[in-house]
Enzyme design. Structure first.
Site, PDB file in Angstrom:
ATOM      1  N   ASP A   1      -6.571   6.207  42.829  1.00 14.22           N
ATOM      2  CA  ASP A   1      -5.483   6.325  41.855  1.00 14.22           C
ATOM      3  C   ASP A   1      -5.648   5.308  40.729  1.00 14.22           C
ATOM      4  O   ASP A   1      -4.697   4.647  40.320  1.00 14.22           O
ATOM      5  CB  ASP A   1      -4.114   6.161  42.513  1.00 14.22           C
ATOM      6  CG  ASP A   1      -2.990   6.693  41.623  1.00 14.22           C
ATOM      7  OD1 ASP A   1      -3.291   7.403  40.647  1.00 14.22           O
ATOM      8  OD2 ASP A   1      -1.816   6.376  41.893  1.00 14.22           O
ATOM      9  N   HIS A  16      -2.806   9.040  38.308  1.00 11.94           N
ATOM     10  CA  HIS A  16      -1.752  10.058  38.264  1.00 11.94           C
ATOM     11  C   HIS A  16      -0.974  10.040  36.957  1.00 11.94           C
ATOM     12  O   HIS A  16      -0.255  10.987  36.644  1.00 11.94           O
ATOM     13  CB  HIS A  16      -0.807   9.917  39.468  1.00 11.94           C
ATOM     14  CG  HIS A  16       0.135   8.756  39.412  1.00 11.94           C
ATOM     15  ND1 HIS A  16      -0.090   7.579  40.083  1.00 11.94           N
ATOM     16  CD2 HIS A  16       1.313   8.579  38.768  1.00 11.94           C
ATOM     17  CE1 HIS A  16       0.914   6.741  39.869  1.00 11.94           C
ATOM     18  NE2 HIS A  16       1.773   7.327  39.063  1.00 11.94           N
ATOM     19  N   SER A  66       4.355   2.831  36.628  1.00  7.02           N
ATOM     20  CA  SER A  66       3.026   3.137  37.156  1.00  7.02           C
ATOM     21  C   SER A  66       1.948   2.767  36.150  1.00  7.02           C
ATOM     22  O   SER A  66       2.006   3.165  34.986  1.00  7.02           O
ATOM     23  CB  SER A  66       2.917   4.625  37.485  1.00  7.02           C
ATOM     24  OG  SER A  66       3.716   4.954  38.581  1.00  7.02           O
TER      25      SER A  66
END
Length: 468
Positions: free
Chosen positions: A139, A109, A215
């Site tokens: 992901d 993402h 992230s």
């Protein structure tokens, strides 16, 4: 008074001595002195932080300059007087260099849809990157730095299965774009599922502060090894509440191996069965001692599960001797075992323990897709349909045990789109007759019955509709 102190010391000694041998056998110990409480993580950070990078991704998007753009009524009178304009959208994340040639692991993402990706190292160097492999379900994404340098700092990938609840960990990333930041905490939980909207459900939970921008960053153990890729937080306000989640490093290893092999996509093992969690009611009904495992609900004829001897009602409790907490954990264990391997499954069958072996292969193409675009006069006009095989189902994010005819695409403005059909719909029956293939559907359409009673399956639910 001295006598009281001596007695207290004696009691304390009695309490401590029996514990000493047990603690000596375990390398992990709780701090017991002020000196130990004042120890620093800085040597560990200095040795590893260079392998954690900031990832900058940019994508071009079309913005409508007028709120009436696209409206047929206003465009009839005013035409295209307000042309669309192109804007850049930027996203910020983190990544971890795992190979000295500049191979980086991050979250999908962070880079999904990006037209331009750059990374910045902690020493100030910046490089453009290219995407080698990505997967939206896991992901995960693998990037490669565009450089002739073959000596980038590397963070060694550790064994995430060795992580235990209570272990000290460090999270390194770029939260809120403020620059590289290190936070500390412990492993709060293992095998967490239902964390993200994706179908991957096996995360390491930590209370080390993780915020937007973290992230793709590193979750590191006290050996200086990567044990997870920080991915998600549980938050109502956008900031850290002490509940963060990381993708285990053992899954990263398998994904990285696929990228290094030049694979065009990541393939998970095909099981040919569906599973449900073991609830307390199920455990009681089956006479299980523990509420854990994956309950076999259905098997596909001729599939790997059936060939291994699995049957509905059995419960898988371990893979290669490692406990399976729930169906998501089963999927994780099979994925990390890898396609082409054979695993041993511990199964409870009618209260008896048994072990079976199951071969792990990719999803097969059991039938040819025979993709067609439906024409003529029918509710399906403009729908692209294909015969559903496990291979096609996997690529479309559908359960691999599903069969039948699936909608793969829809032409704009066609009856099928206007009536609400959607990509991924499985056409089960028309006018009471089962639709087993695209040829069956084509024959029904060409007969022009004039009355259409349609049954489809969407997201596991049956939908029935009548069209005239």
């Amino acid at each position: 008074m001295l006598g009281l102190k001596a007695a207290v010391a004696a009691v304390s000694l009695c309490l401590v001595l029996p514990l000493a041998p047990a603690m000596a056998q375990d390398a992990k110990q709780v701090p017991t002195s002020n000196a130990e409480m004042q120890l620093s993580f800085s040597p560990l950070v200095k040795a590893t932080h260079g392998a954690v990078v900031n990832v900058y991704a940019e994508r071009l998007v079309q913005r409508r300059a007028s709120p009436f753009a696209g409206d047929p009524f206003f465009e009839q009178f005013f035409g295209q007087r307000f042309p669309n304009r192109t804007e850049k959208q930027s996203s910020l994340g983190s990544g971890v260099i795992v190979e000295s040639n500049g191979t980086i692991v991050t979250n999908n993402h962070v880079v999904d849809g990006a037209d331009d990706i750059k990374v910045a190292l902690s020493d100030g160097r910046e490089y453009p990157c290219e995407v080698v492999l990505k997967d939206d379900r896991l992901d995960l994404a693998v990037l490669k730095i565009k450089s002739d340098d073959q000596n980038f700092p590397v963070l060694k990938i550790g064994d995430s299965d060795s992580a235990e609840v209570g272990d000290l960990v460090l999270a390194i990333g770029n939260p809120f774009g403020v620059g590289q930041t290190v936070t500390s905490g412990i492993v709060s939980g293992l095998a967490r599922n239902q964390v993200t909207d994706g179908d991957f459900g096996f995360f390491i939970q930590t209370d080390a502060s993780i915020n937007p921008g973290n992230s793709g960053g590193a979750l590191m153990n006290m050996k200086g090894e990567l044990i997870g890729i920080n991915t998600a937080i549980f938050s109502r306000g956008g900031g850290s509440n002490g509940i963060g989640f990381a993708i285990p490093a053992n899954l990263v290893k398998v994904f990285l191996a696929a990228a290094d092999s030049g694979a065009a996509g990541f393939e998970r093992p095909y099981v040919g069965a569906s599973f449900e969690p073991v609830t307390s009611d199920v455990a009681e009904a089956l006479g299980l001692k523990h509420v854990l495992g994956a309950l076999v609900v259905k098997t596909v004829p001729g599939g790997p599960a059936e060939k291994a001897g699995l049957k509905p009602g059995q419960v898988i409790v371990a893979v290669n001797g490692v406990t399976v907490e729930h169906p998501d954990a089963l999927g994780y264990r099979l994925t990390t075992a890898g396609v082409g391997q054979t695993v041993k499954l511990d199964v409870i069958d009618n209260g008896k323990d048994r072990t079976v072996e199951m071969a792990l292969n990719g999803a097969p193409e059991t039938v040819k897709p025979d993709e067609r675009v439906i024409a003529g006069r029918s509710p399906f006009t403009g729908a692209h349909v294909a015969n559903l095989s496990p291979k096609l189902a996997y690529s479309m994010h559908l359960p691999t045990e599903d069969t039948g005819v699936v909608v793969t695409d829809l032409d704009d403005g066609t009856p099928a789109q206007r009536l609400g059909f959607a990509k991924g719909d499985i056409i089960v029956a028309v006018n009471g007759g089962n639709v087993g293939s695209t040829a069956d559907l084509q024959a029904i359409v060409e007969s022009e019955p004039g009355f259409w009673r349609v049954e489809i399956e969407r997201d596991g639910k049956r939908i029935r509709q009548i069209f005239r």
